[in-house]
Design an enzyme around this catalytic site. Structure first.
Site, PDB file in Angstrom:
ATOM      1  N   HIS A   1      43.535  35.311  49.334  1.00  0.00           N
ATOM      2  CA  HIS A   1      44.711  35.701  48.536  1.00  0.00           C
ATOM      3  C   HIS A   1      44.379  36.790  47.534  1.00  0.00           C
ATOM      4  O   HIS A   1      45.244  37.558  47.135  1.00  0.00           O
ATOM      5  CB  HIS A   1      45.333  34.481  47.834  1.00  0.00           C
ATOM      6  CG  HIS A   1      44.522  33.903  46.710  1.00  0.00           C
ATOM      7  ND1 HIS A   1      43.330  33.241  46.902  1.00  0.00           N
ATOM      8  CD2 HIS A   1      44.727  33.874  45.365  1.00  0.00           C
ATOM      9  CE1 HIS A   1      42.849  32.824  45.738  1.00  0.00           C
ATOM     10  NE2 HIS A   1      43.682  33.204  44.786  1.00  0.00           N
ATOM     11  N   ARG A   2      43.104  36.878  47.127  1.00  0.00           N
ATOM     12  CA  ARG A   2      42.728  37.888  46.143  1.00  0.00           C
ATOM     13  C   ARG A   2      42.282  39.182  46.836  1.00  0.00           C
ATOM     14  O   ARG A   2      42.407  40.267  46.274  1.00  0.00           O
ATOM     15  CB  ARG A   2      41.643  37.330  45.209  1.00  0.00           C
ATOM     16  CG  ARG A   2      42.110  36.025  44.515  1.00  0.00           C
ATOM     17  CD  ARG A   2      41.792  35.985  43.046  1.00  0.00           C
ATOM     18  NE  ARG A   2      42.383  37.079  42.313  1.00  0.00           N
ATOM     19  CZ  ARG A   2      42.187  37.326  41.015  1.00  0.00           C
ATOM     20  NH1 ARG A   2      41.394  36.535  40.335  1.00  0.00           N
ATOM     21  NH2 ARG A   2      42.757  38.338  40.411  1.00  0.00           N
TER      22      ARG A   2
ATOM     23  N   CYS B   1      40.929  36.324  31.217  1.00  0.00           N
ATOM     24  CA  CYS B   1      41.236  36.657  32.624  1.00  0.00           C
ATOM     25  C   CYS B   1      42.460  37.550  32.706  1.00  0.00           C
ATOM     26  O   CYS B   1      42.594  38.339  33.640  1.00  0.00           O
ATOM     27  CB  CYS B   1      41.554  35.404  33.419  1.00  0.00           C
ATOM     28  SG  CYS B   1      40.276  34.162  33.405  1.00  0.00           S
TER      29      CYS B   1
ATOM     30  N   GLY C   1      46.556  26.126  45.016  1.00  0.00           N
ATOM     31  CA  GLY C   1      45.267  25.463  45.280  1.00  0.00           C
ATOM     32  C   GLY C   1      44.357  26.336  46.127  1.00  0.00           C
ATOM     33  O   GLY C   1      43.660  25.856  47.018  1.00  0.00           O
TER      34      GLY C   1
ATOM     35  N   ASN D   1      45.951  27.543  36.616  1.00  0.00           N
ATOM     36  CA  ASN D   1      45.337  28.147  37.795  1.00  0.00           C
ATOM     37  C   ASN D   1      43.950  28.709  37.462  1.00  0.00           C
ATOM     38  O   ASN D   1      43.375  29.490  38.221  1.00  0.00           O
ATOM     39  CB  ASN D   1      46.218  29.274  38.345  1.00  0.00           C
ATOM     40  CG  ASN D   1      46.913  28.859  39.642  1.00  0.00           C
ATOM     41  OD1 ASN D   1      46.448  27.962  40.329  1.00  0.00           O
ATOM     42  ND2 ASN D   1      48.000  29.525  39.962  1.00  0.00           N
TER      43      ASN D   1
ATOM     44  N   ASN E   1      39.961  40.825  36.888  1.00  0.00           N
ATOM     45  CA  ASN E   1      39.394  40.956  38.237  1.00  0.00           C
ATOM     46  C   ASN E   1      39.902  42.193  38.970  1.00  0.00           C
ATOM     47  O   ASN E   1      39.562  42.395  40.145  1.00  0.00           O
ATOM     48  CB  ASN E   1      39.733  39.723  39.073  1.00  0.00           C
ATOM     49  CG  ASN E   1      39.329  38.434  38.392  1.00  0.00           C
ATOM     50  OD1 ASN E   1      40.183  37.629  38.026  1.00  0.00           O
ATOM     51  ND2 ASN E   1      38.045  38.250  38.170  1.00  0.00           N
TER      52      ASN E   1
ATOM     53  N   GLU F   1      34.012  40.944  41.959  1.00  0.00           N
ATOM     54  CA  GLU F   1      35.096  40.270  41.245  1.00  0.00           C
ATOM     55  C   GLU F   1      35.511  41.026  39.980  1.00  0.00           C
ATOM     56  O   GLU F   1      36.166  40.486  39.091  1.00  0.00           O
ATOM     57  CB  GLU F   1      34.675  38.834  40.913  1.00  0.00           C
ATOM     58  CG  GLU F   1      34.422  37.979  42.149  1.00  0.00           C
ATOM     59  CD  GLU F   1      35.698  37.434  42.804  1.00  0.00           C
ATOM     60  OE1 GLU F   1      36.585  36.966  42.079  1.00  0.00           O
ATOM     61  OE2 GLU F   1      35.796  37.475  44.055  1.00  0.00           O
TER      62      GLU F   1
ATOM     63  N   SER G   1      42.533  25.431  39.522  1.00  0.00           N
ATOM     64  CA  SER G   1      43.274  25.749  40.751  1.00  0.00           C
ATOM     65  C   SER G   1      43.214  24.567  41.724  1.00  0.00           C
ATOM     66  O   SER G   1      44.224  24.184  42.325  1.00  0.00           O
ATOM     67  CB  SER G   1      42.682  27.007  41.395  1.00  0.00           C
ATOM     68  OG  SER G   1      43.009  27.109  42.762  1.00  0.00           O
TER      69      SER G   1
ATOM     70  N   HIS H   1      33.560  32.560  37.532  1.00  0.00           N
ATOM     71  CA  HIS H   1      33.293  33.902  37.003  1.00  0.00           C
ATOM     72  C   HIS H   1      32.463  33.735  35.734  1.00  0.00           C
ATOM     73  O   HIS H   1      32.632  32.755  35.000  1.00  0.00           O
ATOM     74  CB  HIS H   1      34.590  34.628  36.622  1.00  0.00           C
ATOM     75  CG  HIS H   1      35.425  35.045  37.783  1.00  0.00           C
ATOM     76  ND1 HIS H   1      36.807  34.919  37.787  1.00  0.00           N
ATOM     77  CD2 HIS H   1      35.096  35.605  38.964  1.00  0.00           C
ATOM     78  CE1 HIS H   1      37.279  35.383  38.927  1.00  0.00           C
ATOM     79  NE2 HIS H   1      36.271  35.797  39.668  1.00  0.00           N
TER      80      HIS H   1
ATOM     81  N   SER I   1      41.782  28.502  45.207  1.00  0.00           N
ATOM     82  CA  SER I   1      40.447  28.961  44.779  1.00  0.00           C
ATOM     83  C   SER I   1      39.437  27.832  44.716  1.00  0.00           C
ATOM     84  O   SER I   1      39.351  27.105  43.716  1.00  0.00           O
ATOM     85  CB  SER I   1      40.550  29.635  43.404  1.00  0.00           C
ATOM     86  OG  SER I   1      41.126  30.897  43.537  1.00  0.00           O
TER      87      SER I   1
ATOM     88  N   GLY J   1      36.212  26.028  43.978  1.00  0.00           N
ATOM     89  CA  GLY J   1      35.209  26.266  42.939  1.00  0.00           C
ATOM     90  C   GLY J   1      35.842  26.551  41.580  1.00  0.00           C
ATOM     91  O   GLY J   1      35.146  26.605  40.576  1.00  0.00           O
TER      92      GLY J   1
HETATM   93  O1  SUG Z   1      40.268  33.971  41.081  1.00  0.00           O
HETATM   94  N1  SUG Z   1      42.810  31.693  40.249  1.00  0.00           N
HETATM   95  C1  SUG Z   1      41.988  32.823  39.882  1.00  0.00           C
HETATM   96  C2  SUG Z   1      41.668  32.784  38.421  1.00  0.00           C
HETATM   97  C3  SUG Z   1      41.010  34.050  37.967  1.00  0.00           C
HETATM   98  C4  SUG Z   1      40.480  33.952  36.591  1.00  0.00           C
HETATM   99  N2  SUG Z   1      39.927  35.183  36.207  1.00  0.00           N
HETATM  100  C5  SUG Z   1      38.826  35.333  35.446  1.00  0.00           C
HETATM  101  N3  SUG Z   1      37.997  34.338  35.212  1.00  0.00           N
HETATM  102  N4  SUG Z   1      38.557  36.511  34.993  1.00  0.00           N
HETATM  103  C6  SUG Z   1      40.713  32.861  40.727  1.00  0.00           C
HETATM  104  O2  SUG Z   1      40.162  31.796  41.015  1.00  0.00           O
HETATM  105  C7  SUG Z   1      44.266  30.403  41.704  1.00  0.00           C
HETATM  106  C8  SUG Z   1      45.486  30.663  42.540  1.00  0.00           C
HETATM  107  C9  SUG Z   1      46.082  29.424  43.089  1.00  0.00           C
HETATM  108  O3  SUG Z   1      45.370  28.452  43.347  1.00  0.00           O
HETATM  109  O4  SUG Z   1      47.334  29.414  43.300  1.00  0.00           O
HETATM  110  C10 SUG Z   1      43.473  31.664  41.401  1.00  0.00           C
HETATM  111  O5  SUG Z   1      43.463  32.579  42.191  1.00  0.00           O
END
Ligand code: SUG
Length: 445
Positions: A138-139, A368, A21, A362, A111, A175, A29, A250, A23, A25
């Protein structure tokens, strides 16, 4: 003239895949936070997609997962002792913090970086900017490993330039390729690079949004500059604020480009007419615009079903195909639209659906999970490591997943010190399989 092809580098899902959970927006997730995940299923689903695309005759490659838990960040945050002790102490201090350091989010390699093919750049090399991903903690810890991994594979500086991630504090977010597309007729001649941003970092527009605008205009401009792109071949467009607030965190959630085709939702961009004019003014080919109206597929359905997070690929025979998640078949409006699209006589003639539920939960769809890298034959031959997917590598990866991955992971399991150890043992074995050398911190200390 060299031939050049697009190679899809899919992220192999890591052994700690979970629903943190994390992210804000990103609807999936947010909605699936705390659910039990299946790392094994997730990795096998991703591998099945890679195998299927390779079987269609599309060049397919793999990028390895990142080191999780992220030892260097645990250490930097003051957790000491063995890895297990660090994890236990972090769990006691803050489970949400630990969840950030355990996330397998590097699987979404769209990403990982923004990539410009050699046909577009001033020095004739392929340029990479690993994404800083500062919008989410986390990213943000992916940037350094992405740079290291890309430098291991694209080590030949005669062909490749892997830049450092861009500085990014406040709203200066990057991103990666999720907000970048390329329009062209042939990969070996200059294309139009389309950069999409959420807002300027400094004009305050982002503050009016409910959800974060992750990509800054100033960052997109910096990438175009440092990659040496000709201004005449670059287009910048702003995401529609309506799309961001509906959950399009994104741009690749609401649009995708391939060859001369731009396939997008009518609400994807802030000023669609201007974007199309900008493309027309720069194109030395006839661009094909496929705009999906809200009456055909609502923004909510598009975001839920990930219609536009499909991979739009050109098959060896020249037809285009959409690579979609099963969720797009289950959504009535989206499925009806896809059926009419492939029957319409346009360039997109096929649709293939894949079960990617573990990643989708997620917010990560087919697009992605892959980083597109256009490479000439010589550039492809200059890559290091065993990264191009053939039957033998696919079989080795499948064995590796079945051997090391857990069937299930509940949120509380993230505190299990054995999981941390298992994860590093698995990654150590993976670098052997992929011939990448010691790319992880834990292998170098
Ligand atoms: O950055 N989800 C990623 C999903 C990325 C999708 N990528 C593209 N659209 N290209 C993000 O939001 C969720 C992780 C979590 O909640 O455990 C997460 O990071």
């Amino acid at each position: 003239m060299h031939t050049a092809v697009e190679v899809n580098f899919d992220g192999l899902v890591g052994p700690t895949h979970n629903y943190g959970g994390l992210s804000y927006g990103n609807m999936a997730s947010m909605n699936n936070s705390g659910r039990v995940s299946s790392p094994r299923k997730a990795a096998l689903q991703g591998l099945a997609k890679m195998r299927a695309l390779a079987a269609m005759g599309l060049p397919q490659a793999v990028l390895p997962p990142h080191e999780r838990p992220h030892g260097a960040t645990l250490w930097a945050l003051g957790f000491t002792g063995s890895l297990g002790e660090k994890v236990e102490a972090a769990a006691k201090s803050s489970m949400p913090l630990l969840a950030n350091l355990m996330s397998a989010s590097a699987m979404w390699t769209a990403n990982a970086a923004t990539v410009s093919p050699s046909a577009d750049t001033a020095d004739g090399r392929v340029h990479f900017t690993p994404a800083s991903l500062t919008a989410n903690f986390h990213r943000s810890i992916e940037a350094e490993q992405s740079a290291t991994t890309l430098r291991a594979i694209f080590a030949d500086t005669g062909y490749f330039a892997v830049h450092d991630p861009l500085p990014g504090g406040g709203r200066m977010g990057d991103e990666g390729a999720a907000n970048h597309g390329r329009l062209c007729v042939r990969h070996n001649s200059p294309g139009i690079e389309l950069f999409v941003h959420g807002a300027s970092a400094f004009d305050g527009a982002a503050k009016a949004l409910k959800f974060p605008a992750r990509q800054a205009l100033e960052i997109s401009e910096a990438i175009a500059r440092r990659h040496g792109l000709a201004a005449a071949h670059v287009v910048h467009a702003r995401q529609s604020p309506v799309a961001i607030d509906a959950g399009a965190f994104h741009n690749d959630v609401v649009s995708v480009a391939n060859g001369p085709v731009l396939f997008y939702h009518a609400h994807a961009f802030a000023d669609t007419a201007r974007l199309l004019d900008d493309i027309r003014a720069r194109a030395d080919f006839d661009p094909v615009f496929i705009e999906v109206q809200a009456a055909e597929v609502s923004l909510a359905d598009a975001i839920k079903s990930y219609l536009f997070n499909s991979q739009l690929v050109t098959l060896p025979g020249g037809d285009m195909a959409l690579i979609l998640p099963e969720d797009a078949r289950e959504n009535t409006a989206t499925h009806a639209y896809v059926q009419s699209l492939v029957a319409s006589g346009g360039p997109i003639k096929h649709a293939h659906f894949f079960d990617l539920r573990e990643s989708m939960s997620n917010g990560g769809g087919p697009a992605c999970l892959r980083l597109r890298i256009v490479l000439t034959d010589a550039e492809r031959a200059a890559m290091k490591g065993r990264v191009l997917l053939d039957d033998a590598l696919a079989a080795d990866l499948e064995d590796w997943i079945n051997r090391y991955y857990r069937e299930e992971l509940a949120p509380a399991d993230l505190a299990d010190p054995h999981l941390a150890e298992e994860s590093l043992v698995a990654l150590d074995a993976l670098t052997e399989i992929m011939g990448l050398g010691p790319i992880y911190d834990f292998q170098r200390i």
